[in-house]
Design a protein around this motif. Structure first.
Motif, PDB file in Angstrom:
ATOM      1  N   SER A  21       3.380  -1.104  -7.701  1.00  0.00           N
ATOM      2  CA  SER A  21       2.068  -2.424  -7.108  1.00  0.00           C
ATOM      3  C   SER A  21       3.251  -3.284  -6.400  1.00  0.00           C
ATOM      4  O   SER A  21       2.453  -4.690  -6.703  1.00  0.00           O
ATOM      5  N   HIS A  22       4.178  -3.354  -6.186  1.00  0.00           N
ATOM      6  CA  HIS A  22       4.637  -4.521  -5.007  1.00  0.00           C
ATOM      7  C   HIS A  22       5.397  -4.492  -4.523  1.00  0.00           C
ATOM      8  O   HIS A  22       5.376  -3.438  -3.663  1.00  0.00           O
ATOM      9  N   LYS A  74       2.785   1.523  -3.110  1.00  0.00           N
ATOM     10  CA  LYS A  74       2.151   2.136  -4.826  1.00  0.00           C
ATOM     11  C   LYS A  74       1.583   3.788  -3.779  1.00  0.00           C
ATOM     12  O   LYS A  74       1.675   4.601  -5.240  1.00  0.00           O
ATOM     13  N   ARG A 130       0.854  -0.964  -0.140  1.00  0.00           N
ATOM     14  CA  ARG A 130       0.212  -0.038  -0.111  1.00  0.00           C
ATOM     15  C   ARG A 130       1.037   1.085  -0.035  1.00  0.00           C
ATOM     16  O   ARG A 130       0.395   2.420  -0.547  1.00  0.00           O
TER      17      ARG A 130
END
Length: 141
Positions: free
Chosen positions: A60-61, A54, A51
Motif C-alpha cells: 500500500s505504498h 496494491k 494502485r
C-alpha cells in the motif's frame, strides 16, 4: 520481429522529458536484446503506482518502478512486458541522488527491463551485478 517499445505518459513529466523519450525506449531495447514483441514503458503519477502496487503486489505504498512480464508468445507484436515508472518518486530520487531526472528515469527503466530479461536483485551480489549492468547500458547510450 524485433522488440517494440511504446513510451506512454499518463502523468505529465514536463516538455524536457517528453522530448527525450527516445533514449528511454532505446535503453529498454538494449536491456532486452533477445526479446521479441512489445514493451510498454508507462510513466504514471503517485496514486496510479500505489494502485498498481496494491492490486498486483499487495503493498500500500508508493514505489519508483514496477514491471510485469507476460507469458511467452510467438505471435508477432505480442506483449512482452510493461514497465510502470512513478514520475514523482523518480523526481524525489533524482534530487536525493544529485542527478538529473532524465538519468533517474533511464536507470529505472533499465533496472526493470533487466528484471524482464530475467535478472534478479534478491542478494547483495546480484543487486551489485544488476547495478553494474544498468550503468554500462546507460553509458553506452
Amino acid at each position: 520481429m524485433k522488440l517494440s517499445v511504446n513510451v506512454v505518459f499518463k502523468a505529465d513529466p514536463g516538455p524536457a522529458v517528453k522530448r527525450r523519450s527516445a533514449p528511454l525506449a532505446r535503453a529498454v531495447r538494449k536491456a532486452l536484446p533477445r526479446a521479441r514483441g512489445e514493451v510498454n514503458l508507462v510513466f504514471v503519477g503517485g496514486p496510479e503506482i500505489v494502485r498498481l502496487n496494491k492490486a498486483f503486489l499487495g503493498k500500500s505504498h508508493r514505489t519508483d518502478v514496477i514491471a510485469f512480464n507476460y507469458p511467452p508468445c510467438t505471435a508477432p507484436g505480442a506483449p512482452f512486458g510493461d514497465i510502470f515508472v512513478c514520475l514523482p518518486q523518480a523526481r524525489l530520487q533524482a534530487r536525493e541522488l544529485g542527478h538529473p531526472l532524465q538519468r533517474e528515469l533511464l536507470l529505472l527503466a533499465l533496472h526493470r527491463a533487466l528484471h524482464l530479461a530475467g535478472m534478479d536483485d534478491d542478494t547483495a551480489a546480484r543487486r551489485a551485478a544488476m547495478h553494474r549492468r544498468a550503468e554500462r547500458l546507460a553509458a553506452a547510450l
